[in-house]
Design a protein around this motif. Structure first.
Motif, mmCIF file in Angstrom:
data_model
loop_
_atom_site.group_PDB
_atom_site.id
_atom_site.type_symbol
_atom_site.label_atom_id
_atom_site.label_comp_id
_atom_site.label_asym_id
_atom_site.label_seq_id
_atom_site.Cartn_x
_atom_site.Cartn_y
_atom_site.Cartn_z
ATOM 1 N N ASN A 182 0.825 -1.205 0.000
ATOM 2 C CA ASN A 182 0.000 0.000 0.000
ATOM 3 C C ASN A 182 0.860 1.255 0.000
ATOM 4 N N ALA A 183 1.997 1.177 0.708
ATOM 5 C CA ALA A 183 2.898 2.324 0.724
ATOM 6 C C ALA A 183 3.528 2.521 -0.656
ATOM 7 N N LEU A 184 3.874 1.420 -1.305
ATOM 8 C CA LEU A 184 4.459 1.487 -2.647
ATOM 9 C C LEU A 184 3.513 2.211 -3.604
ATOM 10 N N LEU A 185 2.222 1.931 -3.462
ATOM 11 C CA LEU A 185 1.252 2.533 -4.365
ATOM 12 C C LEU A 185 0.855 3.944 -3.959
ATOM 13 N N PHE A 186 0.750 4.179 -2.646
ATOM 14 C CA PHE A 186 0.045 5.389 -2.230
ATOM 15 C C PHE A 186 0.862 6.380 -1.414
ATOM 16 N N ILE A 187 2.066 6.036 -0.997
ATOM 17 C CA ILE A 187 2.806 6.943 -0.116
ATOM 18 C C ILE A 187 4.040 7.498 -0.835
ATOM 19 N N SER A 188 4.112 8.807 -0.910
ATOM 20 C CA SER A 188 5.363 9.394 -1.395
ATOM 21 C C SER A 188 5.971 10.328 -0.341
ATOM 22 N N ASN A 189 5.179 10.697 0.639
ATOM 23 C CA ASN A 189 5.673 11.532 1.737
ATOM 24 C C ASN A 189 6.569 10.696 2.665
ATOM 25 N N GLU A 190 7.828 11.122 2.781
ATOM 26 C CA GLU A 190 8.789 10.321 3.551
ATOM 27 C C GLU A 190 8.399 10.134 5.010
ATOM 28 N N LYS A 232 12.899 1.054 0.213
ATOM 29 C CA LYS A 232 13.494 2.237 -0.415
ATOM 30 C C LYS A 232 15.002 2.271 -0.179
ATOM 31 N N MET A 233 15.387 1.996 1.059
ATOM 32 C CA MET A 233 16.798 2.096 1.409
ATOM 33 C C MET A 233 17.628 1.035 0.698
ATOM 34 N N LEU A 234 17.076 -0.151 0.546
ATOM 35 C CA LEU A 234 17.802 -1.218 -0.142
ATOM 36 C C LEU A 234 18.089 -0.822 -1.579
ATOM 37 N N GLY A 235 17.121 -0.098 -2.172
ATOM 38 C CA GLY A 235 17.281 0.242 -3.576
ATOM 39 C C GLY A 235 18.057 1.526 -3.789
ATOM 40 N N ASN A 236 18.175 2.328 -2.743
ATOM 41 C CA ASN A 236 18.705 3.664 -2.957
ATOM 42 C C ASN A 236 19.552 4.123 -1.772
ATOM 43 N N MET A 237 20.781 3.693 -1.772
ATOM 44 C CA MET A 237 21.657 4.031 -0.653
ATOM 45 C C MET A 237 22.006 5.516 -0.632
ATOM 46 N N GLU A 238 22.072 6.109 -1.813
ATOM 47 C CA GLU A 238 22.403 7.538 -1.884
ATOM 48 C C GLU A 238 21.313 8.338 -1.167
ATOM 49 N N GLY A 239 20.072 7.920 -1.418
ATOM 50 C CA GLY A 239 18.943 8.577 -0.756
ATOM 51 C C GLY A 239 19.038 8.385 0.744
ATOM 52 N N MET A 240 19.474 7.212 1.129
ATOM 53 C CA MET A 240 19.601 6.897 2.543
ATOM 54 C C MET A 240 20.601 7.840 3.209
#
Lengths: 310, 306
Positions: free
Chosen positions: A229-237, A248-256
């Motif tokens: 549900n978060a994947l579909l509906f949440i963009s607010n961190e 998110k963190m697994l896919g994007n360490m730079e963002g982390m």
């Protein structure tokens, strides 16, 4: 086949476990096969633990190791140095799980109670109304648009709770459990003048405790592990639940890295990326692993109730 | 029934109806009303028009799906994966349940069962992290082991042919404990007199397993398998998405209907196309579950879903 020989020996030993070579052979096969499979089920967890405690440099040089050659808590100290994001994700998940489980369990029980009342005229029609949704659906897109365009639930805490509130399978299991509670309880309470809702709240709910515990844990696990549900509906961190945060963190360490540095402290360290990924995985799974020994038997119970009458 | 009768019934049952109201509302909002959104499958969606105002385009969305070759690919993948899962998972679960039942040590049995049940409890995201730990080219454990033994590392995330095997193993791993519990419950409920009779007749333990235990499991096996067959066109989105993600290189061997619909909706924003594919899946799913239920009903009326 040496039927006559075994026959005499089994007769001699009657009911007790026969200690023939066949039994011994099966015991050996059984122990080996089950041990291998149990190890196979468990090793991945060990891998995560040992990787999270490895030195980053050694991972980069030699890769992840099942038996680590180095020991370091660097990943955890980085993780807990800037814990805001992680804690917020934990908070979201705990809130969603608590609210969702209480509300979902209550509604599941109330619905199931009505559906199993033999004196309720339309119970079959309503049962079918619920059940049909498991056979046919409009698919992902109409459901998605309903939530985004019509309910306007994008980026709200509610969107993590509402879509998972009720599950037909749980209603059915609860219903079959409740039909084992004697009808006489409802009947005599009605004669005493109690209303249906009061009967449900004061008499049925306390009697349904075992089923409530089981179904409640299934619902809670569903909420705790939800990321979809978060994947579909949440963009607010700030509204990311734990599993989605991990995703998110697994896919994007730079963002982390950015997220971790947001706290204002300008630290330009190189993060122990690989061990950190595994440390986060462990921290996100931790509560389940800790609770597991205590909750496991309720799940076994639930599956057993469910498989008796599906 | 006349109006007064119906109103009278409603009044008589008003408390019960009120208690049902939240659940009815829930399924109306999240299941029944969205069914009307199936019209999108036959439309060229645009934002100003929305669900009902967008122009019709007949069967164009379906035509596009079938002519692109994706229809066959994702349908085949979904069905084949599910068939493989059904066979492998059930054979394994039945074997383990029987062995667990026969193996002597109580503690061994308990601990083994707990350990095997553990993967059921973790999210697919965590499974994805474990997969990364194992399969990553540079730091993955499998390549660490291979290089330790002087072998060449393998590039799993870029090699589609590994994935059917990997996904079957992952599915077996995740569901082993869960399925074993169900089959173990069925084995425990077998009348012990049958075992004793077999023993007196001189059956050895293997004969007993194949002639008593397994035949007694047939009802459970048949029901569970038929119900699984009913869901053969529903891919496990969580599994495929977290294991493969948006790695297009692997799609030929890993793309299932559910991941295709999700991507059409979220990355390429093709509302009409993904609605059409979702509808196609619903129809297929409905047909197979009706067939499966018909089969269950013929086999054992009481075990049928409806």
């Amino acid at each position: 086949m040496s039927a006559s020989a075994t026959q005499t020996s089994s007769k001699a030993q009657t009911a007790g476990k026969r200690r023939g070579t066949d039994v011994l052979l099966l015991q050996i096969i059984g122990y080996i096969v089950i041990t291998v499979l149990a190890v196979f089920c468990f090793v991945p967890f060990l891998l995560v633990v040992s990787s999270s405690f490895s030195e980053e440099q050694s991972i980069i040089e030699n890769g992840f190791q099942l038996i680590p050659t180095t020991f370091s808590t660097e990943a955890y100290s980085v993780l807990f140095k800037y814990p805001e994001q992680m804690l917020r994700a934990y908070g979201v998940t705990i809130a969603v799980t608590a609210i969702g489980t209480v509300a979902g369990l209550f509604l599941t029980a109330m619905t199931a109670y009505v559906l199993q009342r033999k004196d309720f005229k339309w119970r079959n029609q309503f049962s079918f109304f619920f059940f049909f949704t498991t056979l046919f659906s409009g698919g992902l897109v109409p459901w998605y648009l309903m939530i985004i365009k019509y309910l306007h639930l994008k980026d709200t805490l509610l969107v993590l709770i509402l879509p998972m509130l009720l599950n037909v399978f749980y209603i059915i299991v609860m219903k079959s459990f409740m039909s084992s509670i004697p009808e006489a309880i409802t009947e005599s309470a009605k004669i005493d003048g109690a209303g249906d809702f009061r009967i449900f709240m004061q008499l049925i709910l306390p009697l349904a405790k075992p089923a409530l515990a089981t179904i409640g844990l299934f619902i809670a696990l569903g909420y705790w592990n939800d990321w979809y549900n978060a994947l579909l509906f949440i963009s607010n961190e700030n509204l990311m639940p734990l599993q989605y945060y991990l995703y998110k963190m697994l896919g994007n360490m730079e963002g982390m890295r950015k997220a971790m540095m947001q706290s204002g402290a300008v630290v330009n360290v190189s993060l122990p990326t690989e061990s950190l990924k595994m440390a986060m995985t462990l921290v996100a799974t931790g509560p389940i692993l800790l609770a597991y020994p205590f909750i496991q038997r309720y799940f076994v119970q639930g599956l057993t109730i469910g498989s008796v009458k599906g | 029934m006349n109006r007064n009768g119906l109103l009278g019934e409603i009044r008589k049952n008003r408390a019960l109806l009120l208690m049902l109201a939240p659940a009815v509302l829930f399924f109306l909002v999240f299941a029944y009303v969205p069914m009307a959104g199936i019209v999108l499958a036959f439309k060229q969606y645009n934002h100003t028009g929305g669900v009902f105002g967008s122009p019709w385009n007949g069967l164009d969305n379906f035509r596009f799906f079938f002519e692109s070759g994706n229809a066959w690919l994702v349908t085949r993948n979904t069905a084949l994966y599910n068939i493989a899962f059904i066979i492998v998972n059930n054979v394994l679960q039945i074997t383990v349940a029987i062995l667990l039942f026969e193996v002597a040590g109580k503690w061994f049995r308990k601990i083994a069962q707990s350990v095997m049940f553990l993967p059921y409890f973790i999210s697919w995201v965590v499974v994805g992290a474990i997969a990364y730990n194992l399969f990553n080219y540079d730091v993955g454990t499998i390549n660490s082991i291979l290089t330790t033994f002087g072998m060449e590392p393998i590039d799993i995330y870029n090699t589609p042919s590994y994935w059917p095997v990997i996904l079957v193993i992952v599915s077996a791993w995740k569901t082993l404990g869960y399925g074993t519990v169900m089959y173990l419950a069925a084995i425990t409920s077998i009348d012990t007199e049958m075992y004793e009779a077999a023993e007196i007749d001189g059956a050895n333990i293997f004969q007993r397993i194949f002639k008593v235990t397994i035949p007694n499991l047939y009802p459970t096996i048949i029901i569970l398998v038929l119900l699984a067959i009913g869901n053969i066109f529903r891919g496990d989105f969580g599994m495929f998405y977290n294991m493969v993600g948006n790695n297009g290189l692997l799609f030929s061997n890993t793309d299932v209907i559910d991941t295709f619909v999700f991507r059409s909706l979220t990355t390429s924003n093709e509302i009409g196309l993904s609605a059409a594919v979702g509808f196609y899946q619903s129809i297929l799913g409905f047909a197979t579950i009706m067939l499966a239920n018909y089969a269950v009903r013929r086999y054992d009326k009481d075990r049928a879903l409806f």
